[in-house]
Design an enzyme around this catalytic site. Structure first.
Site, short mmCIF file in Angstrom:
data_model
loop_
_atom_site.label_atom_id
_atom_site.label_comp_id
_atom_site.label_asym_id
_atom_site.label_seq_id
_atom_site.Cartn_x
_atom_site.Cartn_y
_atom_site.Cartn_z
N HIS A 305 0.99 -1.05 0.04
CA HIS A 305 -0.07 0.37 0.47
C HIS A 305 1.06 1.56 0.07
O HIS A 305 1.72 1.46 1.08
CB HIS A 305 -0.91 0.30 1.23
N ASP A 363 -7.90 -4.06 -0.79
CA ASP A 363 -8.34 -4.27 -2.40
C ASP A 363 -8.68 -5.78 -2.84
O ASP A 363 -9.46 -6.18 -3.17
CB ASP A 363 -7.52 -3.33 -3.52
#
Length: 428
Positions: A305, A363
């Site tokens: 991330h 995600d």
């Protein structure tokens, strides 16, 4: 005594005040920099610039920490639910039982859309992307609910906020129904927020549809984990649009438009498309090798991330939901989900991934869950948008009430042609 930072340039020196934060780095107040030294700062993407002061959300990327109004996201996801999170983000504190009941009733009784909005939906091409419909319909809300567009009236701001939180699930569900050619399903007041959304998406008029509580809980967690995320691109867009005193529906539509970008709201869709490209578990080593090859442009989506440097605090909660959903629906006959489970196992054990902190992020898991529920990838970003609406609204309201805020007007470093004189066309 106020702390200051000293900056010297071109023979001049200026003392800039330092403002202290409750969490995270302190900030240097550079508002007088141009007046004092005749220079701007240069910060592409504003990654080192605080555009506002906020009391809503805090992220510590190094510690893997996400706080809503001071509460850790893992505690909220485990013990709370989405509408309680909405109250917390909007009003700053967790509600009492009475306050929560009143808030839930207000949301539940505003979920219907103005009946004439059906014609607006039907003006889109039948194959329009659901996100295009959501963006257009949210922007059009100011034409249907013009009694709540006066941003100077606190009550109208409140009504607009409730309306958007209540109606976004209906808008998103109807965008989905329209895209697949099915009849619109009206909201039901006897269902909770997440169950109501799933019912509007998957029910049909000719038979009963019952929402499984495991799926409703997973959807509620998706909404909770995506409710706000500090000053990201779409939130900053909402604040920037709001700084011009645009009506609230236009501001949220601007946020929806920004979220549509694949670099922002499309990450879980990109992850699922990657899993489908891999195809079957036996091909995973091939793609792992490509990911490790510096000369291969292939990237593993859904790992690591930009903000969280060690782990994504939302990912563990989402993983638990993914396990519950896949346990309910089964993955034996779904090769995409089989690939996801095997790839997750490898990523958590392979030294290459561990050393580079390429852990599965939120995600990765949200895409798996939404796919297992039966949503097409075209609906992933609309679901993200309806989840993030409360965060956008909370940030917008905070910005409106902030006496220090001005209309957004970023500066630039001009590197074009120097001043020159116009020449007649015959002389060129």
């Amino acid at each position: 005594m106020t702390e200051t930072a000293t900056l010297s340039y071109n023979g001049k020196t200026v003392e800039l005040p330092v403002r202290h934060s409750v969490h995270g780095p302190d900030v240097v107040d550079i508002r007088k920099l141009y007046a004092e030294l005749d220079v701007f700062t240069y910060d592409p993407g504003f990654t080192s610039t605080a555009s506002c002061s906020s009391t809503i959300t805090f992220i510590d990327g190094d510690k893997g920490e996400l706080l809503y109004r001071g509460y850790p996201i893992d505690q909220l996801a485990e013990k709370s639910h989405y509408l309680e999170i909405c109250y917390l983000l909007l009003y700053g504190e967790l509600p009492t039982a009475t306050q929560l009941e009143d808030f839930e009733n207000r949301i539940t009784r505003h979920t219907m859309l103005h009946e004439q909005m059906q014609y607006f939906f039907r003006g889109f091409r039948r194959d329009a992307h659901p996100m295009a419909i959501v963006c257009g319909v949210v922007g059009a809300m100011s034409a249907f609910y013009h009694d709540s567009t006066d941003i100077g009236d606190p009550w109208q701001r409140e009504v607009a906020s409730i309306r958007m939180i209540a109606k976004l699930p209906t808008i998103c569900a109807w965008a989905y129904k329209y895209s697949i050619g099915q009849p619109f399903i009206y909201p039901r007041n006897d269902l909770d927020y997440a169950s109501n959304f799933l019912h509007m998406c998957f029910a049909i008029p000719c038979e009963e549809y019952t929402v499984d509580p495991i799926l409703a809980r997973a959807m509620d967690r998706i909404m909770t984990l995506h409710a706000d995320h500090e000053q990201n691109a779409s939130t900053s867009t909402v604040r920037l649009a709001g700084s011009s005193e645009a009506n609230p529906f236009a501001c949220i539509a601007a946020g929806v438009a920004c979220l549509w970008g694949p670099a922002h709201g499309g990450a879980n869709q990109a992850c699922l498309e990657m899993l489908r490209e891999i195809g079957t578990p036996d091909r995973i080593p091939e793609f792992i090798a490509r990911a490790k090859d510096k000369d291969d442009p292939f990237r593993l989506m859904g790992f690591g991330h930009r903000v969280y440097k060690n782990f994504d605090p939302r990912a563990k909660v989402m993983k638990d939901s993914a396990d519950e959903v896949l346990g309910l629906l089964g993955i034996e006959n779904n090769p995409t989900l089989q690939v996801a489970k095997e790839l997750e196992k490898i990523a958590l054990e392979d030294e290459y991934f561990i050393a580079r902190k390429l852990y599965p992020n939120v995600d990765f898991y949200s895409g798996i869950i939404l796919d297992a529920m039966g949503f097409p990838t075209s609906m992933f970003t609309p679901i993200f948008a309806l989840s993030r609406t409360v965060g956008w609204i909370a940030q917008w309201k905070e910005m409106i009430e902030d006496k220090e805020q001005k209309i957004g007007r970023p500066r630039q470093s001009y590197i074009g042609a120097a001043r020159r004189d116009y020449t007649d066309v015959e002389a060129r």
